[in-house]
Design a protein around this motif. Structure first.
Motif, PDB file in Angstrom:
ATOM      1  N   GLU A 104      78.614  85.361  64.946  1.00 48.25           N
ATOM      2  CA  GLU A 104      78.705  85.879  63.579  1.00 48.25           C
ATOM      3  C   GLU A 104      78.050  84.904  62.612  1.00 48.25           C
ATOM      4  O   GLU A 104      77.355  85.305  61.693  1.00 48.25           O
ATOM      5  CB  GLU A 104      80.172  86.105  63.191  1.00 48.25           C
ATOM      6  N   ASN A 105      78.284  83.621  62.834  1.00 48.52           N
ATOM      7  CA  ASN A 105      77.683  82.599  61.990  1.00 48.52           C
ATOM      8  C   ASN A 105      76.156  82.640  62.107  1.00 48.52           C
ATOM      9  O   ASN A 105      75.445  82.509  61.122  1.00 48.52           O
ATOM     10  CB  ASN A 105      78.226  81.228  62.371  1.00 48.52           C
ATOM     11  N   ASN A 106      75.653  82.836  63.348  1.00 50.99           N
ATOM     12  CA  ASN A 106      74.212  82.942  63.565  1.00 50.99           C
ATOM     13  C   ASN A 106      73.640  84.159  62.864  1.00 50.99           C
ATOM     14  O   ASN A 106      72.559  84.108  62.285  1.00 50.99           O
ATOM     15  CB  ASN A 106      73.886  83.021  65.059  1.00 50.99           C
ATOM     16  N   ARG A 107      74.355  85.269  62.920  1.00 57.59           N
ATOM     17  CA  ARG A 107      73.873  86.493  62.267  1.00 57.59           C
ATOM     18  C   ARG A 107      73.832  86.314  60.755  1.00 57.59           C
ATOM     19  O   ARG A 107      72.911  86.793  60.097  1.00 57.59           O
ATOM     20  CB  ARG A 107      74.743  87.674  62.661  1.00 57.59           C
ATOM     21  N   ASP A 108      74.831  85.643  60.215  1.00 57.56           N
ATOM     22  CA  ASP A 108      74.833  85.390  58.777  1.00 57.56           C
ATOM     23  C   ASP A 108      73.641  84.518  58.391  1.00 57.56           C
ATOM     24  O   ASP A 108      72.977  84.770  57.386  1.00 57.56           O
ATOM     25  CB  ASP A 108      76.143  84.723  58.353  1.00 57.56           C
ATOM     26  N   THR A 109      73.358  83.520  59.224  1.00 59.68           N
ATOM     27  CA  THR A 109      72.201  82.653  58.977  1.00 59.68           C
ATOM     28  C   THR A 109      70.906  83.449  59.062  1.00 59.68           C
ATOM     29  O   THR A 109      70.019  83.300  58.214  1.00 59.68           O
ATOM     30  CB  THR A 109      72.167  81.490  59.992  1.00 59.68           C
ATOM     31  N   LEU A 167      68.273  84.002  56.040  1.00 58.97           N
ATOM     32  CA  LEU A 167      66.855  83.649  56.180  1.00 58.97           C
ATOM     33  C   LEU A 167      65.961  84.835  55.852  1.00 58.97           C
ATOM     34  O   LEU A 167      64.949  84.696  55.152  1.00 58.97           O
ATOM     35  CB  LEU A 167      66.563  83.139  57.594  1.00 58.97           C
ATOM     36  N   LEU A 168      66.327  86.002  56.347  1.00 57.77           N
ATOM     37  CA  LEU A 168      65.553  87.206  56.061  1.00 57.77           C
ATOM     38  C   LEU A 168      65.557  87.518  54.564  1.00 57.77           C
ATOM     39  O   LEU A 168      64.516  87.848  53.984  1.00 57.77           O
ATOM     40  CB  LEU A 168      66.116  88.383  56.859  1.00 57.77           C
ATOM     41  N   ALA A 169      66.709  87.360  53.928  1.00 58.37           N
ATOM     42  CA  ALA A 169      66.799  87.584  52.487  1.00 58.37           C
ATOM     43  C   ALA A 169      65.963  86.564  51.723  1.00 58.37           C
ATOM     44  O   ALA A 169      65.300  86.893  50.727  1.00 58.37           O
ATOM     45  CB  ALA A 169      68.264  87.528  52.038  1.00 58.37           C
ATOM     46  N   ALA A 170      65.951  85.327  52.181  1.00 54.37           N
ATOM     47  CA  ALA A 170      65.153  84.284  51.528  1.00 54.37           C
ATOM     48  C   ALA A 170      63.659  84.578  51.670  1.00 54.37           C
ATOM     49  O   ALA A 170      62.889  84.414  50.716  1.00 54.37           O
ATOM     50  CB  ALA A 170      65.487  82.917  52.110  1.00 54.37           C
ATOM     51  N   ILE A 171      63.245  85.023  52.848  1.00 61.11           N
ATOM     52  CA  ILE A 171      61.839  85.373  53.048  1.00 61.11           C
ATOM     53  C   ILE A 171      61.458  86.540  52.154  1.00 61.11           C
ATOM     54  O   ILE A 171      60.399  86.536  51.510  1.00 61.11           O
ATOM     55  CB  ILE A 171      61.582  85.702  54.539  1.00 61.11           C
ATOM     56  N   PHE A 172      62.331  87.543  52.072  1.00 58.11           N
ATOM     57  CA  PHE A 172      62.078  88.681  51.189  1.00 58.11           C
ATOM     58  C   PHE A 172      61.913  88.215  49.750  1.00 58.11           C
ATOM     59  O   PHE A 172      60.980  88.623  49.051  1.00 58.11           O
ATOM     60  CB  PHE A 172      63.224  89.695  51.279  1.00 58.11           C
ATOM     61  N   TYR A 192      62.975 100.914  47.185  1.00 58.95           N
ATOM     62  CA  TYR A 192      63.731 100.848  48.433  1.00 58.95           C
ATOM     63  C   TYR A 192      64.746  99.721  48.481  1.00 58.95           C
ATOM     64  O   TYR A 192      65.779  99.849  49.119  1.00 58.95           O
ATOM     65  CB  TYR A 192      62.760 100.682  49.616  1.00 58.95           C
ATOM     66  N   VAL A 193      64.422  98.597  47.838  1.00 56.29           N
ATOM     67  CA  VAL A 193      65.293  97.419  47.902  1.00 56.29           C
ATOM     68  C   VAL A 193      65.500  96.883  46.490  1.00 56.29           C
ATOM     69  O   VAL A 193      64.529  96.654  45.763  1.00 56.29           O
ATOM     70  CB  VAL A 193      64.666  96.313  48.788  1.00 56.29           C
ATOM     71  N   ASP A 194      66.750  96.680  46.118  1.00 57.76           N
ATOM     72  CA  ASP A 194      67.062  96.099  44.816  1.00 57.76           C
ATOM     73  C   ASP A 194      66.979  94.576  44.942  1.00 57.76           C
ATOM     74  O   ASP A 194      67.816  93.950  45.597  1.00 57.76           O
ATOM     75  CB  ASP A 194      68.451  96.527  44.370  1.00 57.76           C
ATOM     76  N   HIS A 195      65.961  94.001  44.328  1.00 57.42           N
ATOM     77  CA  HIS A 195      65.718  92.555  44.429  1.00 57.42           C
ATOM     78  C   HIS A 195      66.905  91.757  43.922  1.00 57.42           C
ATOM     79  O   HIS A 195      67.260  90.725  44.505  1.00 57.42           O
ATOM     80  CB  HIS A 195      64.450  92.194  43.646  1.00 57.42           C
ATOM     81  N   GLN A 196      67.553  92.215  42.874  1.00 55.17           N
ATOM     82  CA  GLN A 196      68.682  91.478  42.292  1.00 55.17           C
ATOM     83  C   GLN A 196      69.851  91.405  43.269  1.00 55.17           C
ATOM     84  O   GLN A 196      70.527  90.380  43.355  1.00 55.17           O
ATOM     85  CB  GLN A 196      69.124  92.120  40.979  1.00 55.17           C
ATOM     86  N   VAL A 197      70.066  92.456  44.034  1.00 56.21           N
ATOM     87  CA  VAL A 197      71.151  92.459  45.026  1.00 56.21           C
ATOM     88  C   VAL A 197      70.871  91.414  46.107  1.00 56.21           C
ATOM     89  O   VAL A 197      71.770  90.687  46.529  1.00 56.21           O
ATOM     90  CB  VAL A 197      71.315  93.865  45.647  1.00 56.21           C
ATOM     91  N   VAL A 198      69.610  91.316  46.532  1.00 58.50           N
ATOM     92  CA  VAL A 198      69.248  90.316  47.547  1.00 58.50           C
ATOM     93  C   VAL A 198      69.462  88.908  46.999  1.00 58.50           C
ATOM     94  O   VAL A 198      70.010  88.040  47.671  1.00 58.50           O
ATOM     95  CB  VAL A 198      67.787  90.514  48.020  1.00 58.50           C
ATOM     96  N   GLU A 199      69.048  88.687  45.745  1.00 58.46           N
ATOM     97  CA  GLU A 199      69.253  87.364  45.130  1.00 58.46           C
ATOM     98  C   GLU A 199      70.733  87.039  45.001  1.00 58.46           C
ATOM     99  O   GLU A 199      71.161  85.924  45.256  1.00 58.46           O
ATOM    100  CB  GLU A 199      68.572  87.291  43.766  1.00 58.46           C
ATOM    101  N   ASP A 200      71.532  88.033  44.574  1.00 53.19           N
ATOM    102  CA  ASP A 200      72.984  87.835  44.466  1.00 53.19           C
ATOM    103  C   ASP A 200      73.592  87.486  45.823  1.00 53.19           C
ATOM    104  O   ASP A 200      74.467  86.630  45.915  1.00 53.19           O
ATOM    105  CB  ASP A 200      73.668  89.068  43.886  1.00 53.19           C
ATOM    106  N   PHE A 201      73.102  88.142  46.874  1.00 51.75           N
ATOM    107  CA  PHE A 201      73.582  87.839  48.227  1.00 51.75           C
ATOM    108  C   PHE A 201      73.291  86.390  48.587  1.00 51.75           C
ATOM    109  O   PHE A 201      74.135  85.689  49.148  1.00 51.75           O
ATOM    110  CB  PHE A 201      72.913  88.782  49.237  1.00 51.75           C
ATOM    111  N   LEU A 202      72.072  85.914  48.247  1.00 51.45           N
ATOM    112  CA  LEU A 202      71.718  84.531  48.559  1.00 51.45           C
ATOM    113  C   LEU A 202      72.550  83.538  47.758  1.00 51.45           C
ATOM    114  O   LEU A 202      72.861  82.455  48.249  1.00 51.45           O
ATOM    115  CB  LEU A 202      70.231  84.304  48.284  1.00 51.45           C
TER     116      LEU A 202
END
Length: 126
Positions: free
Chosen positions: A80-85, A89-94, A112-122
């Protein structure tokens, strides 16, 4: 027959165009503009098509990670920790790719993708 058109650019627009030329390997403005313009007229070719394929691949990877995370039972906490990582990483690349492209491409991705949601996730603590 060849026709010459004059285009008025601000200093900032020319600088941005020259940066894009350097990234794409173009040496002259005319061929660069033609490649970009005609590339956008053919939706299956050029930068936008490649960007769309890459975004579809990224979304597919995210969906796969989401499906696999649901299948994991409590005994495999390290995975699970690996999947979160991997997801971070995928969100950071995006985010890096998104910030390096033009407004037109950002608008296309925004469908298709809300950029702000990805940033909030990071920014969220895991």
């Amino acid at each position: 027959m060849t026709k010459v058109l004059s285009v008025r650019l601000t200093v900032e627009e020319e600088a941005a165009m020259r940066r894009q030329m350097a990234l794409s390997g173009d040496r002259e403005i005319g061929p660069h503009i033609k490649r970009i313009y005609f590339g956008q007229l053919h939706p299956g070719e050029g930068v936008l098509a490649e960007l769309q394929r890459n975004s579809e691949l990224a979304l597919d990877m995210l969906a796969t990670l989401g499906r696999n995370a649901r299948r994991v039972d409590c005994e495999t906490e390290p995975n699970e920790n690996n999947r979160d990582t991997e997801l971070r990483l995928l969100a950071a690349i995006f985010t890096m790719i998104y910030s390096s492209i033009g407004k037109l491409q950002q608008a296309l991705i925004g469908r298709y993708v809300d950029h702000q949601v990805v940033e909030d996730f990071l920014k969220a603590k895991g």
